[in-house]
Design an enzyme around this catalytic site. Sequence first.
Site, mmCIF file in Angstrom:
data_model
loop_
_atom_site.group_PDB
_atom_site.id
_atom_site.type_symbol
_atom_site.label_atom_id
_atom_site.label_comp_id
_atom_site.label_asym_id
_atom_site.label_seq_id
_atom_site.Cartn_x
_atom_site.Cartn_y
_atom_site.Cartn_z
ATOM 1 N N THR A 295 -82.708 56.544 31.789
ATOM 2 C CA THR A 295 -83.810 57.618 32.051
ATOM 3 C C THR A 295 -84.574 57.771 30.586
ATOM 4 O O THR A 295 -83.624 57.845 29.658
ATOM 5 C CB THR A 295 -83.175 58.705 32.375
ATOM 6 O OG1 THR A 295 -82.633 58.805 33.879
ATOM 7 C CG2 THR A 295 -83.937 60.199 32.156
ATOM 8 N N ARG B 244 -81.176 61.259 47.485
ATOM 9 C CA ARG B 244 -80.254 61.746 46.394
ATOM 10 C C ARG B 244 -81.391 62.170 45.173
ATOM 11 O O ARG B 244 -82.022 61.206 45.053
ATOM 12 C CB ARG B 244 -79.477 60.439 45.896
ATOM 13 C CG ARG B 244 -78.493 60.863 44.919
ATOM 14 C CD ARG B 244 -79.262 60.392 43.383
ATOM 15 N NE ARG B 244 -78.190 60.494 42.230
ATOM 16 C CZ ARG B 244 -78.285 60.412 40.926
ATOM 17 N NH1 ARG B 244 -79.949 59.975 40.656
ATOM 18 N NH2 ARG B 244 -77.600 60.533 40.110
ATOM 19 N N VAL B 245 -80.991 63.082 44.722
ATOM 20 C CA VAL B 245 -81.570 63.619 43.467
ATOM 21 C C VAL B 245 -80.560 63.818 42.328
ATOM 22 O O VAL B 245 -79.462 64.334 42.459
ATOM 23 C CB VAL B 245 -82.308 64.837 43.610
ATOM 24 C CG1 VAL B 245 -83.023 65.606 42.342
ATOM 25 C CG2 VAL B 245 -83.517 64.833 44.847
ATOM 26 N N ASP C 66 -79.771 64.414 37.982
ATOM 27 C CA ASP C 66 -80.027 65.545 37.106
ATOM 28 C C ASP C 66 -81.312 65.912 36.376
ATOM 29 O O ASP C 66 -81.961 66.782 36.034
ATOM 30 C CB ASP C 66 -79.081 65.498 35.691
ATOM 31 C CG ASP C 66 -79.251 64.171 35.128
ATOM 32 O OD1 ASP C 66 -79.415 63.106 35.757
ATOM 33 O OD2 ASP C 66 -79.491 64.286 33.784
ATOM 34 N N GLY D 113 -77.508 58.914 32.125
ATOM 35 C CA GLY D 113 -76.058 58.553 32.513
ATOM 36 C C GLY D 113 -76.095 59.158 33.945
ATOM 37 O O GLY D 113 -76.911 59.454 34.697
ATOM 38 N N GLY E 65 -76.154 61.364 36.677
ATOM 39 C CA GLY E 65 -76.626 62.716 36.875
ATOM 40 C C GLY E 65 -75.775 63.881 37.621
ATOM 41 O O GLY E 65 -75.716 65.034 37.247
HETATM 42 C C1 SD4 Z 1 -79.883 60.126 37.662
HETATM 43 N N1 SD4 Z 1 -79.485 60.718 34.895
HETATM 44 O O1 SD4 Z 1 -80.558 59.878 38.044
HETATM 45 C C2 SD4 Z 1 -80.209 59.609 35.959
HETATM 46 C C3 SD4 Z 1 -80.035 58.328 35.552
HETATM 47 C C4 SD4 Z 1 -79.759 57.925 34.173
HETATM 48 O O2 SD4 Z 1 -79.386 56.392 32.538
HETATM 49 O O3 SD4 Z 1 -80.099 58.596 33.275
HETATM 50 N N2 SD4 Z 1 -79.415 56.822 33.858
HETATM 51 O O4 SD4 Z 1 -78.713 60.319 37.295
#
Ligand code: SD4
Length: 338
Positions: free
Chosen positions: A193, A221-222, A224, A245, A247
């Site tokens: 992200t 799915r949503v 963070d 990471g 979420g």
């Molecule tokens: C999520 N945090 O949708 C995001 C994905 C992400 O590194 O950051 N990946 O969970």
Amino acid sequence: MKGRRRFLGHMALSAGAMSLARGVMAGPAESAVVRGGRVVSTWDFGVGANQAAWQRLSTGASALDAVEHGARWAESELCNPTVGRCGNPDREGVLTLDASIMDGDGRCGAVAALEDIDHPISVARRVMEDTPHVMLVGKGAQQFAMAQGFRRQRLLTPEAEQAWREWRERAKYEPQINVERNLTPGNKENHDTLGMLAIDRDGRLAGACTTSGMAWKMHGRVGDSPLIGAGLYVDNEVGAATASGVGEEMIRNAASFLVVELMRQGRTPMEACREAIARVVRKRPEASRSLQVCFLAMNRHGEVGAFALHPGFVYAVCDADKQDTLRAADAVYDGAAA
Ligand code: SD4
């Protein structure tokens, strides 16, 4: 020792020589209020996003304008399988985008599960500025975007569609993200992200977070990233934080808000990120062994800190002195729950 955590590594790397090298954690974060502003972003592509933001920041634009501009770069120019128009789809083959933006004065906007609109960060800003709401999702977000003049277009790239078809063959749903031992050619892109934080020359803070979320996620799915307080939080009185990471872990801990509140209590950005990681581990020690969680924070003086649960996380810093600094911030958990 029960609950012991070993935190490794914090070092500056030039963008060109980027590696996953780790060393002893640096001492106090850089001191002094940054003159002329500073912008920081998650991951190696944060260098390019920062440079886009810096074009604005260095000419006196607000932190808010700068982070929107930087995030737009990542959404359209980067063509990365986890951000914007080149993102990987969900398990149904549908590309859905999430984004949030927040100003240090408390204004914020977000969109989630947005389809076929290529600049979710700008839609999020319009939600903030042109509606009485904070967040729009799915069809409603798309209708709003189109009413605001955004063009509806099919975004799924042939490469992303092909990757989805290959994933479907294996049909294995393992939402592991960027844990170093998983960095094989087959799965290394299931992360990334863009989280961006900026302080402008007037000392105002802002942040942006944009993603296509976890590849092969369940439809609907949503994560963070579009959730204010989870993937992003900004407060001019204290500082700002963003996350990358898995979420679900950020949501469980209201993690970006937590990092800002820890800074409010006197922690440095680095200490706040480290403590938030410890909180995540304490809540779900088993899951923490295989999932990646990364925090990046900047306080109101422009001091920066970052921590990740596992090795592999890098972030980019850009200011008047240097436009392409890349740093690793690693934490390794090696004990049972505290
Ligand atoms: C999520 N945090 O949708 C995001 C994905 C992400 O590194 O950051 N990946 O969970």
